[in-house]
Design a protein around this motif. Structure first.
Motif, PDB file in Angstrom:
ATOM      1  N   UNK A 177       2.263   4.188  -3.575  1.00 30.58           N
ATOM      2  CA  UNK A 177       3.520   3.536  -3.185  1.00 30.58           C
ATOM      3  C   UNK A 177       4.648   3.911  -4.142  1.00 30.58           C
ATOM      4  N   UNK A 178       5.825   4.134  -3.562  1.00 31.22           N
ATOM      5  CA  UNK A 178       7.030   4.392  -4.371  1.00 31.22           C
ATOM      6  C   UNK A 178       7.698   3.070  -4.719  1.00 31.22           C
ATOM      7  N   UNK A 179       8.337   3.017  -5.870  1.00 23.75           N
ATOM      8  CA  UNK A 179       9.083   1.824  -6.278  1.00 23.75           C
ATOM      9  C   UNK A 179      10.571   2.079  -6.081  1.00 23.75           C
ATOM     10  N   UNK A 180      11.186   1.245  -5.251  1.00 29.24           N
ATOM     11  CA  UNK A 180      12.623   1.365  -4.967  1.00 29.24           C
ATOM     12  C   UNK A 180      13.340   0.145  -5.534  1.00 29.24           C
ATOM     13  N   UNK A 181      14.585  -0.055  -5.132  1.00 28.39           N
ATOM     14  CA  UNK A 181      15.338  -1.231  -5.602  1.00 28.39           C
ATOM     15  C   UNK A 181      14.685  -2.528  -5.136  1.00 28.39           C
ATOM     16  N   UNK A 182      13.872  -2.460  -4.054  1.00 31.33           N
ATOM     17  CA  UNK A 182      13.164  -3.646  -3.554  1.00 31.33           C
ATOM     18  C   UNK A 182      11.817  -3.846  -4.235  1.00 31.33           C
ATOM     19  N   UNK A 210       7.246   4.968   2.654  1.00 33.40           N
ATOM     20  CA  UNK A 210       7.680   4.675   1.291  1.00 33.40           C
ATOM     21  C   UNK A 210       6.592   5.021   0.283  1.00 33.40           C
ATOM     22  N   UNK A 211       6.079   6.241   0.388  1.00 31.80           N
ATOM     23  CA  UNK A 211       5.096   6.760  -0.561  1.00 31.80           C
ATOM     24  C   UNK A 211       5.793   7.710  -1.529  1.00 31.80           C
ATOM     25  N   UNK A 212       5.429   7.631  -2.804  1.00 32.99           N
ATOM     26  CA  UNK A 212       6.025   8.556  -3.780  1.00 32.99           C
ATOM     27  C   UNK A 212       5.234   9.865  -3.833  1.00 32.99           C
ATOM     28  N   UNK A 213       3.969   9.806  -3.346  1.00 32.83           N
ATOM     29  CA  UNK A 213       3.142  11.014  -3.306  1.00 32.83           C
ATOM     30  C   UNK A 213       2.149  10.884  -2.167  1.00 32.83           C
ATOM     31  N   UNK A 214       1.636  12.042  -1.730  1.00 34.87           N
ATOM     32  CA  UNK A 214       0.635  12.053  -0.668  1.00 34.87           C
ATOM     33  C   UNK A 214      -0.543  12.924  -1.101  1.00 34.87           C
ATOM     34  N   UNK A 215      -1.761  12.460  -0.796  1.00 40.45           N
ATOM     35  CA  UNK A 215      -2.959  13.225  -1.162  1.00 40.45           C
ATOM     36  C   UNK A 215      -3.651  13.822   0.071  1.00 40.45           C
ATOM     37  N   UNK A 216      -2.947  13.798   1.215  1.00 42.11           N
ATOM     38  CA  UNK A 216      -3.498  14.380   2.452  1.00 42.11           C
ATOM     39  C   UNK A 216      -2.462  15.315   3.072  1.00 42.11           C
ATOM     40  N   UNK A 217      -2.921  16.106   4.029  1.00 40.29           N
ATOM     41  CA  UNK A 217      -2.034  17.047   4.722  1.00 40.29           C
ATOM     42  C   UNK A 217      -2.315  16.987   6.217  1.00 40.29           C
ATOM     43  N   UNK A 218      -1.395  17.508   7.005  1.00 42.58           N
ATOM     44  CA  UNK A 218      -1.534  17.520   8.462  1.00 42.58           C
ATOM     45  C   UNK A 218      -2.878  18.137   8.862  1.00 42.58           C
ATOM     46  N   UNK A 219      -3.562  17.463   9.786  1.00 41.91           N
ATOM     47  CA  UNK A 219      -4.838  17.963  10.286  1.00 41.91           C
ATOM     48  C   UNK A 219      -6.055  17.492   9.516  1.00 41.91           C
ATOM     49  N   UNK A 244       5.037  -4.720   2.846  1.00 42.94           N
ATOM     50  CA  UNK A 244       4.029  -5.303   1.950  1.00 42.94           C
ATOM     51  C   UNK A 244       4.400  -4.989   0.505  1.00 42.94           C
ATOM     52  N   UNK A 245       4.708  -6.034  -0.249  1.00 46.49           N
ATOM     53  CA  UNK A 245       5.006  -5.875  -1.682  1.00 46.49           C
ATOM     54  C   UNK A 245       3.683  -5.791  -2.426  1.00 46.49           C
ATOM     55  N   UNK A 246       3.544  -4.777  -3.264  1.00 42.98           N
ATOM     56  CA  UNK A 246       2.282  -4.557  -3.975  1.00 42.98           C
ATOM     57  C   UNK A 246       2.571  -4.234  -5.446  1.00 42.98           C
ATOM     58  N   UNK A 247       1.599  -3.690  -6.143  1.00 44.86           N
ATOM     59  CA  UNK A 247       1.773  -3.348  -7.560  1.00 44.86           C
ATOM     60  C   UNK A 247       2.374  -1.950  -7.699  1.00 44.86           C
ATOM     61  N   UNK A 248       3.032  -1.697  -8.830  1.00 44.25           N
ATOM     62  CA  UNK A 248       3.629  -0.376  -9.091  1.00 44.25           C
ATOM     63  C   UNK A 248       2.566   0.719  -8.975  1.00 44.25           C
ATOM     64  N   UNK A 249       2.880   1.748  -8.190  1.00 38.98           N
ATOM     65  CA  UNK A 249       1.984   2.890  -8.056  1.00 38.98           C
ATOM     66  C   UNK A 249       0.674   2.591  -7.356  1.00 38.98           C
ATOM     67  N   UNK A 304       7.247  -9.117  -9.655  1.00 40.06           N
ATOM     68  CA  UNK A 304       8.277  -8.252  -9.076  1.00 40.06           C
ATOM     69  C   UNK A 304       9.649  -8.910  -9.089  1.00 40.06           C
ATOM     70  N   UNK A 305       9.682 -10.233  -8.905  1.00 40.43           N
ATOM     71  CA  UNK A 305      10.964 -10.948  -8.971  1.00 40.43           C
ATOM     72  C   UNK A 305      11.532 -10.917 -10.388  1.00 40.43           C
ATOM     73  N   UNK A 306      10.651 -11.011 -11.382  1.00 41.39           N
ATOM     74  CA  UNK A 306      11.099 -10.950 -12.782  1.00 41.39           C
ATOM     75  C   UNK A 306      11.744  -9.598 -13.087  1.00 41.39           C
ATOM     76  N   UNK A 307      11.140  -8.526 -12.541  1.00 38.16           N
ATOM     77  CA  UNK A 307      11.718  -7.192 -12.733  1.00 38.16           C
ATOM     78  C   UNK A 307      13.056  -7.071 -12.008  1.00 38.16           C
ATOM     79  N   UNK A 308      13.103  -7.616 -10.779  1.00 33.38           N
ATOM     80  CA  UNK A 308      14.330  -7.520  -9.981  1.00 33.38           C
ATOM     81  C   UNK A 308      15.474  -8.311 -10.607  1.00 33.38           C
ATOM     82  N   UNK A 309      15.129  -9.428 -11.279  1.00 34.58           N
ATOM     83  CA  UNK A 309      16.175 -10.277 -11.862  1.00 34.58           C
ATOM     84  C   UNK A 309      16.896  -9.606 -13.024  1.00 34.58           C
TER      85      UNK A 309
END
Length: 417
Positions: free
Chosen positions: A389-394, A368-377, A327-332, A44-49
């Motif tokens: 997980x969504x990928x932002x500038x961080x 910071x989710x790019x998508x959700x697979x659940x709904x209220x209730x 928590x920094x994790x893998x893309x998607x 992730x640091x390599x991508x950020x650099x």
């Protein structure tokens, strides 16, 4: 007696070696886990650099990587300490076995000399017939038989001791080579750590030049977090209000029934928000289950590294409070529920999804989710995927919180180490 002592010593050493081996294998697994986290942060640091703009995520990831490298060096030092102990024990065992072998060979040589002097059957017969009486003659026969058997056993013990000695020498040599490799690894890790600390110093210098930009970034994040916090507070307040109204309706119904039956109305103790949230048996069971798993809850992502802890933080002149962990994790990466419960809400706030799950009077929030697979209730189970997980500038960072009622809790005290 000497042979018994030797056997007891060897058994004790075998148990001690097993204990050290188990400890060494645990340290090896821990070191490998730390290395996986370091590699994740480095990717992730390599991508950020590639971007010239310095981000808070890059600063945090670099600090987290340095901490992990220091932890790895600590683990290597523990491995070296274990090996030193193992080498010391093996060296003592080799010396002891050499002493035992020399003594056994000396005793065996004495028996051989005796056998040489009495090597023919005539000498043995003369030894038996020279007895004073029949009883002594019988004992001399038994002595010669036992002497022959003992000599054979001594020869077997010598062979076994030599074999064990050679094995221990091989183990000792292997341990010395392993220690040499660990010392080289330790030196390499210390060099890497020094380079990363120099990089960190350079980044901190850059922070002072970009302080205004970072300040604006922190202000933007604070505004976004305030919107999420309001949504969470409102949703929890609604849950409490619904539970309170239901409890009040039940109390009024019970009072009306008591009056109709000419009985005294039941007196209820004053309830707290937690009492309202655990008013049903199902909610109370969920709360108890969640609480009993403190320190053992699974991580909300399969692989990740905490780059920002719970509590107060300062960047330059700006300061802010993190009510959860980043928590920094893998893309998607898939985001998972850490415990079974019911989805309180799914919201999109400023372009990102936020999912909150209720576990009795406890709540977990996944931000910071790019998508959700659940709904209220929806009812969810432990480790069930609820989004990605969504990928932002961080980078791909999940913000994770735990609450009890309206109180914020430190997630690091709840998830497994």
């Amino acid at each position: 007696m000497k042979l018994h002592k030797l056997l007891l010593f060897l058994l004790f050493f075998a148990f001690a070696s097993t204990a050290v081996a188990q400890s060494s294998s645990q340290l090896k697994r821990k070191k490998e886990a730390i290395q996986r986290e370091i590699e994740l942060l480095q990717r992730n640091l390599d991508k950020a650099s590639q971007s010239k703009k310095l981000t808070l995520g890059e600063i945090r990831a670099l600090s987290a990587k340095i901490n992990l490298m220091q932890n790895k060096i600590t683990v290597i030092n523990s491995e070296i300490k274990n090996l030193d102990s193992e080498i010391h024990e093996n060296t003592n065992t080799v010396h002891s076995l050499q002493g035992q072998l020399a003594q056994l060979k000396k005793e065996y040589a004495g028996m051989i000399r005796f056998a040489q002097r009495n090597r023919n059957s005539y000498d043995k017969m003369m030894f038996i017939f020279a007895a004073r009486d029949f009883n002594q003659a019988y004992k001399r026969i038994k002595y010669l038989q036992q002497f022959g058997q003992y000599r054979k056993k001594q020869a077997d013990y010598i062979q076994g001791t030599e074999k064990n000695l050679n094995y221990k020498i091989v183990v000792l040599d292997k341990s010395l080579k392993a220690k040499s490799n660990l010392l080289r690894e330790q030196e390499s890790e210390q060099d890497k750590l020094a380079r990363n600390k120099r990089e960190q110093a350079s980044v901190l210098n850059q922070v002072s030049r970009q302080e205004k930009e970072l300040g604006r970034d922190i202000a933007k994040r604070r505004k976004q977090q305030q919107a999420v916090d309001r949504a969470i507070r409102d949703a929890i307040s609604r849950e409490i209000a619904i539970a309170r109204k239901k409890a009040e309706d039940e109390a009024r119904a019970a009072a009306a029934k008591a009056r109709a039956e000419n009985k005294a109305a039941p007196v209820e103790k004053a309830k707290t928000n937690s009492n309202y949230l655990t008013s049903t048996p199902e909610a109370a069971k969920l709360s108890a289950g969640f609480e009993n798993n403190r320190g053992r809850l699974p991580w909300p992502v399969g692989q990740g590294s905490i780059t920002e802890n719970f509590g107060r933080h300062t960047e330059g002149e700006a300061s802010y409070t993190n009510d959860g962990v980043n928590i920094l994790t893998a893309d998607g990466a898939a985001v998972r529920a850490v415990f079974g419960g019911e989805v309180l809400f799914v919201r999109m706030i400023q372009g990102i999804y936020v999912v909150a799950i209720r576990h009795g009077d406890y709540f977990t929030i996944y931000q910071n989710l790019r998508s959700s697979s659940v709904a209220k209730g929806d009812k969810v189970e432990t480790r069930q995927n609820i989004g990605s997980v969504a990928t932002t500038s961080d980078g791909p960072v999940l913000h994770f919180e735990i609450m009890r009622g309206q109180s914020k809790l430190n997630p690091e005290a709840w998830i497994a180490k």
